[in-house]
Motif scaffolding. Structure first.
Motif, PDB file in Angstrom:
ATOM      1  N   ILE A  54      70.121  47.416  14.694  1.00  0.00           N
ATOM      2  CA  ILE A  54      69.382  46.280  14.128  1.00  0.00           C
ATOM      3  C   ILE A  54      70.307  45.417  13.284  1.00  0.00           C
ATOM      4  O   ILE A  54      70.268  44.186  13.355  1.00  0.00           O
ATOM      5  CB  ILE A  54      68.176  46.783  13.307  1.00  0.00           C
ATOM      6  CG1 ILE A  54      67.124  47.398  14.232  1.00  0.00           C
ATOM      7  CG2 ILE A  54      67.562  45.645  12.496  1.00  0.00           C
ATOM      8  CD1 ILE A  54      66.028  48.152  13.505  1.00  0.00           C
ATOM      9  N   LEU A  84      62.114  43.743  14.130  1.00  0.00           N
ATOM     10  CA  LEU A  84      62.914  44.732  14.858  1.00  0.00           C
ATOM     11  C   LEU A  84      62.837  46.103  14.187  1.00  0.00           C
ATOM     12  O   LEU A  84      62.720  47.129  14.863  1.00  0.00           O
ATOM     13  CB  LEU A  84      64.367  44.284  14.947  1.00  0.00           C
ATOM     14  CG  LEU A  84      64.724  43.222  15.984  1.00  0.00           C
ATOM     15  CD1 LEU A  84      66.237  43.084  16.073  1.00  0.00           C
ATOM     16  CD2 LEU A  84      64.166  43.568  17.355  1.00  0.00           C
ATOM     17  N   THR A  85      62.911  46.120  12.860  1.00  0.00           N
ATOM     18  CA  THR A  85      62.844  47.390  12.138  1.00  0.00           C
ATOM     19  C   THR A  85      61.515  48.076  12.380  1.00  0.00           C
ATOM     20  O   THR A  85      61.459  49.295  12.617  1.00  0.00           O
ATOM     21  CB  THR A  85      63.052  47.166  10.630  1.00  0.00           C
ATOM     22  OG1 THR A  85      64.320  46.535  10.417  1.00  0.00           O
ATOM     23  CG2 THR A  85      63.009  48.486   9.879  1.00  0.00           C
ATOM     24  N   GLN A 108      69.394  53.415  15.236  1.00  0.00           N
ATOM     25  CA  GLN A 108      68.584  52.219  15.435  1.00  0.00           C
ATOM     26  C   GLN A 108      68.835  51.212  14.309  1.00  0.00           C
ATOM     27  O   GLN A 108      68.905  50.000  14.569  1.00  0.00           O
ATOM     28  CB  GLN A 108      67.099  52.590  15.485  1.00  0.00           C
ATOM     29  CG  GLN A 108      66.682  53.395  16.708  1.00  0.00           C
ATOM     30  CD  GLN A 108      66.705  52.583  17.977  1.00  0.00           C
ATOM     31  OE1 GLN A 108      66.929  51.381  17.959  1.00  0.00           O
ATOM     32  NE2 GLN A 108      66.486  53.229  19.113  1.00  0.00           N
ATOM     33  N   GLU A 109      68.960  51.688  13.084  1.00  0.00           N
ATOM     34  CA  GLU A 109      69.220  50.779  11.967  1.00  0.00           C
ATOM     35  C   GLU A 109      70.587  50.114  12.120  1.00  0.00           C
ATOM     36  O   GLU A 109      70.757  48.931  11.788  1.00  0.00           O
ATOM     37  CB  GLU A 109      69.134  51.552  10.651  1.00  0.00           C
ATOM     38  CG  GLU A 109      67.704  51.963  10.281  1.00  0.00           C
ATOM     39  CD  GLU A 109      67.651  52.892   9.089  1.00  0.00           C
ATOM     40  OE1 GLU A 109      68.743  53.260   8.588  1.00  0.00           O
ATOM     41  OE2 GLU A 109      66.539  53.266   8.669  1.00  0.00           O
ATOM     42  N   LYS A 111      64.487  40.430  11.357  1.00  0.00           N
ATOM     43  CA  LYS A 111      64.965  41.780  11.077  1.00  0.00           C
ATOM     44  C   LYS A 111      63.804  42.726  10.789  1.00  0.00           C
ATOM     45  O   LYS A 111      63.819  43.894  11.217  1.00  0.00           O
ATOM     46  CB  LYS A 111      65.934  41.751   9.884  1.00  0.00           C
ATOM     47  CG  LYS A 111      66.555  43.099   9.575  1.00  0.00           C
ATOM     48  CD  LYS A 111      67.557  42.990   8.440  1.00  0.00           C
ATOM     49  CE  LYS A 111      68.176  44.353   8.130  1.00  0.00           C
ATOM     50  NZ  LYS A 111      69.171  44.263   7.026  1.00  0.00           N
ATOM     51  N   THR A 144      71.112  41.583  14.082  1.00  0.00           N
ATOM     52  CA  THR A 144      70.793  40.570  13.071  1.00  0.00           C
ATOM     53  C   THR A 144      72.018  39.736  12.734  1.00  0.00           C
ATOM     54  O   THR A 144      71.946  38.505  12.635  1.00  0.00           O
ATOM     55  CB  THR A 144      70.246  41.241  11.801  1.00  0.00           C
ATOM     56  OG1 THR A 144      69.101  42.032  12.131  1.00  0.00           O
ATOM     57  CG2 THR A 144      69.858  40.201  10.772  1.00  0.00           C
TER      58      THR A 144
END
Length: 275
Positions: free
Chosen positions: A117, A253-254, A113-114, A250, A121
């Motif tokens: 993201i 989303l995180t 997921q990171e 960002k 971004t």
């Protein structure tokens, strides 16, 4: 008393078993509702409820012919459902097979997921600076298969380069929405339902109306980059959050994609925050 004997025959284990049984059934029903929400099956369920109600009313008022017709519809309708919705049932079983019991560890999922993201971004930053319009929807619990079928299937790994290339003007896939499903770009050039809310600002275009529209019928998160101003916006639960800075984008989303499973963020992100 015979009525009280029913309860005396029950042990504590029986009560616990019944409670667990009820909770499991409700959980299965909830997951089924979330699975079909936002798909054609919702309309099908509404039709079934109408038939059941008409069947009950026909029995009450003695409408034998109408009651017989509704009974036949219910009797043979389930067989018709299996035939008509065979693709949807197959996808549901595939999703069940890809469920938590067979998924990767939580740490691996967070790392993926990171990475996603970071890619989003980077892509959004590039497009916002150059005022390249973009519409990107992230599927969550509510199924979006109906909307995915309206676009061009990709089934591709998410990368900033691919996202940027999709939305470059005058390319075959730039017009429409990109839908992310199961950490992959499922399809591009998808059609999303437009919001019919009369309270939307007239300065907002079709992309923002589509982002709001899909957020009203699903629990998805939708990202919009304005072609006119380069402004970054996000929609969720029928609300639009405009003019986000890149850092705020960002962070949102995180929090939404990683923070919901992680204990590192104890405070839920304030969506309204600063404009």
């Amino acid at each position: 008393m015979p009525f009280l004997d029913i309860f005396t025959d029950y042990s504590a284990l029986d009560y616990v078993s019944d409670i667990v049984d009820i909770l499991v059934v409700w959980f299965v029903i909830y997951k089924l509702i979330m699975l079909i929400k936002g798909t054609k099956a919702v309309q099908l369920l509404k039709g079934i409820f109408v038939i059941i109600i008409v069947r009950g009313l026909s029995s009450i008022f003695g409408l034998d012919t109408l009651g017989w017709m509704m009974q036949q519809a219910l009797t043979w309708g389930f067989l018709a459902i299996i035939i008509i919705f065979q693709p949807e049932l197959r996808r549901a079983l595939e999703q069940l097979g890809r469920g938590r019991l067979f998924s990767r560890s939580g740490m691996q999922e967070d790392e993926e997921q990171e990475r996603i993201i970071e890619s989003m971004t980077k892509a959004v930053s590039y497009m916002a600076k150059r005022r390249i319009g973009a519409l990107l929807t992230l599927e969550r619990e509510t199924g979006m298969s109906d909307y995915i079928e309206t676009g061009i299937p990709l089934d591709s790994k998410i990368s900033s380069e691919l996202l940027i290339n999709i939305f470059i003007p005058n390319t075959p896939l730039h017009d429409g929405a990109v839908i992310v499903q199961k950490n992959q770009i499922a399809a591009a050039a998808c059609y999303l339902p437009l919001s019919e809310s009369p309270f939307i600002s007239k300065e907002l275009g079709t992309r923002h109306r589509a982002a709001l529209g899909v957020s009203e019928v699903t629990d998805s998160i939708t990202i919009v980059v304005s072609e006119e101003t380069g402004a970054i916006s996000i929609t969720k639960n029928g609300e639009l959050y405009r003019d986000l800075t890149l850092d705020r984008f960002k962070e949102i989303l995180t929090n939404e994609l990683v923070g919901e499973r992680s204990n590192t963020s104890s405070v839920k992100w304030n969506w309204r925050g600063k404009k």
